[in-house]
Design an enzyme around this catalytic site. Structure first.
Site, PDB file in Angstrom:
ATOM      1  CD  GLU A  57     -29.736 -31.937  -3.399  1.00 45.16           C
ATOM      2  OE1 GLU A  57     -29.321 -30.922  -2.785  1.00 45.16           O
ATOM      3  OE2 GLU A  57     -29.073 -32.492  -4.305  1.00 45.16           O
ATOM      4  N   GLY A  88     -24.474 -35.531 -10.950  1.00 47.50           N
ATOM      5  CA  GLY A  88     -24.347 -35.965 -12.334  1.00 47.50           C
ATOM      6  C   GLY A  88     -23.396 -37.161 -12.393  1.00 47.50           C
ATOM      7  CG  MET A 146     -22.981 -27.581  -8.995  1.00 47.97           C
ATOM      8  SD  MET A 146     -24.307 -26.601  -9.729  1.00 47.97           S
ATOM      9  CE  MET A 146     -23.597 -24.956  -9.608  1.00 47.97           C
ATOM     10  CD  GLU A 147     -24.396 -28.088  -4.158  1.00 48.69           C
ATOM     11  OE1 GLU A 147     -24.427 -29.309  -4.387  1.00 48.69           O
ATOM     12  OE2 GLU A 147     -24.962 -27.253  -4.896  1.00 48.69           O
ATOM     13  CG  ASP A 186     -27.685 -34.797 -14.364  1.00 48.18           C
ATOM     14  OD1 ASP A 186     -28.050 -34.428 -13.239  1.00 48.18           O
ATOM     15  OD2 ASP A 186     -26.558 -34.538 -14.843  1.00 48.18           O
TER      16      ASP A 186
HETATM   17  N1  3QA Z   1     -25.069 -32.127 -14.177  1.00 47.00           N
HETATM   18  C1  3QA Z   1     -24.840 -31.605 -12.942  1.00 47.00           C
HETATM   19  N2  3QA Z   1     -23.910 -30.643 -12.781  1.00 47.00           N
HETATM   20  C2  3QA Z   1     -23.652 -30.124 -11.548  1.00 47.00           C
HETATM   21  N3  3QA Z   1     -24.304 -30.490 -10.416  1.00 47.00           N
HETATM   22  C3  3QA Z   1     -25.251 -31.457 -10.550  1.00 47.00           C
HETATM   23  C4  3QA Z   1     -26.109 -32.069  -9.593  1.00 47.00           C
HETATM   24  C5  3QA Z   1     -26.096 -31.844  -8.100  1.00 47.00           C
HETATM   25  N4  3QA Z   1     -26.740 -30.594  -7.624  1.00 47.00           N
HETATM   26  C6  3QA Z   1     -28.001 -30.279  -8.233  1.00 47.00           C
HETATM   27  C7  3QA Z   1     -28.071 -28.780  -8.335  1.00 47.00           C
HETATM   28  C8  3QA Z   1     -28.007 -28.365  -9.795  1.00 47.00           C
HETATM   29  C9  3QA Z   1     -27.959 -26.862  -9.937  1.00 47.00           C
HETATM   30  S1  3QA Z   1     -28.985 -26.228 -11.215  1.00 47.00           S
HETATM   31  C10 3QA Z   1     -30.557 -26.653 -10.655  1.00 47.00           C
HETATM   32  C11 3QA Z   1     -31.615 -25.945 -11.422  1.00 47.00           C
HETATM   33  O1  3QA Z   1     -32.306 -25.082 -10.590  1.00 47.00           O
HETATM   34  C12 3QA Z   1     -33.702 -25.081 -10.847  1.00 47.00           C
HETATM   35  C13 3QA Z   1     -34.291 -23.797 -10.295  1.00 47.00           C
HETATM   36  O2  3QA Z   1     -34.256 -22.820 -11.323  1.00 47.00           O
HETATM   37  C14 3QA Z   1     -26.851 -28.283  -7.564  1.00 47.00           C
HETATM   38  O3  3QA Z   1     -27.177 -28.105  -6.180  1.00 47.00           O
HETATM   39  C15 3QA Z   1     -25.886 -29.409  -7.737  1.00 47.00           C
HETATM   40  C16 3QA Z   1     -26.880 -32.960 -10.282  1.00 47.00           C
HETATM   41  N5  3QA Z   1     -26.554 -32.963 -11.625  1.00 47.00           N
HETATM   42  C17 3QA Z   1     -25.556 -32.044 -11.801  1.00 47.00           C
END
Ligand code: 3QA
Length: 229
Positions: free
Chosen positions: A13, A79, A173-174, A197
């Site tokens: 990001e 998301g 998540m932040e 997504d």
């Molecule tokens: N559906 C969803 N649910 C919750 N959050 C999000 C977000 C936003 N960000 C992306 C990232 C996802 C954390 S898991 C990443 C996998 O790590 C890969 C390394 O193993 C976290 O920083 C929150 C996009 N789609 C989401």
């Protein structure tokens, strides 16, 4: 003199943001790296917090308390909940909440604890600048509610709970933890996300496929906003 913090949660990001700057000074602090740049006479500190509310709170507080930033901008992916939001689309948060904060056992609403509030509003001034930039660049941007929780949401059941409980348009998540930190420290903040997504059954597959391109969408818009600050 304004000093701007630009935050993300994942390296993907902030990579597209850092690509716009040279002469980057790296400061290591609290198991993280903070990238200091000077851009058109403005001091900027860039960092990715790592995933989740705790890391995001630590980074937001550090950017304000240690690096003395007086404005905080968040750029990243999310998301999508609102069906108008397709993958790659942009959402600006007008307010944020914590969908996994739950002491309903004591009669409180979801997302509420004493001394807090369910929703925290972002800076109207920063949102107005962002919307002007969107207009100038013919960018299609939605303004809405973003729900934050310490879980990657990949089920319609959880997505539907978040939508019905908070009327949220997107989730991540932040953002809401950054909101609480900035609101508590009286620092104007702004949260921008691009959809990666749809937070339901196939979210993990879409996330892997669209993380990079959606992060670039958000970063490119964010740089245009910074140019106007
Ligand atoms: N559906 C969803 N649910 C919750 N959050 C999000 C977000 C936003 N960000 C992306 C990232 C996802 C954390 S898991 C990443 C996998 O790590 C890969 C390394 O193993 C976290 O920083 C929150 C996009 N789609 C989401």
């Amino acid at each position: 003199m304004t000093k701007i913090a630009i935050m993300g949660a994942m390296e993907e990001e902030i990579e597209p943001l850092l690509a716009h700057f040279d002469n980057v000074n790296i400061v290591e602090f609290a198991n993280n790296k903070y990238y200091e740049v000077s851009y058109k006479g403005v001091e900027i500190v860039i960092a990715y917090s790592k995933i989740g509310k705790v890391f995001a709170s630590l980074t937001a507080a550090t950017m304000i308390e240690k690096f003395e930033c007086d404005t905080l901008l968040f750029s990243g992916v999310a998301g999508g909940i609102n069906p108008k939001l397709k993958i790659g689309d942009l959402i600006i948060a007008d307010k944020l909440c914590q969908h996994d904060l739950d002491i309903t056992a004591f009669g409180h609403p979801n997302g509420f604890v004493p001394g807090g509030s369910v929703f925290v509003e972002t800076s109207e001034k920063l949102r107005t600048i962002a919307k002007d930039v969107a207009k100038e660049n013919e960018l299609n941007v939605i303004e809405g509610t973003i729900a934050t929780g310490d879980q990657f949401v990949h089920s319609s059941e959880r997505k539907d709970f978040i939508e019905s409980t908070f009327k949220a348009d997107a989730l991540e998540m932040e953002g809401a933890s950054v909101a609480v930190v900035c609101d508590s420290l009286n620092v104007p903040f702004f949260v921008l996300r691009a959809i990666s997504d749809s937070a339901d059954g196939g979210a993990d597959i879409d996330f892997d496929e669209f993380l990079k391109s959606s992060a670039i969408n958000s970063a490119n818009y964010m740089i245009k906003i910074v140019d106007k600050l």
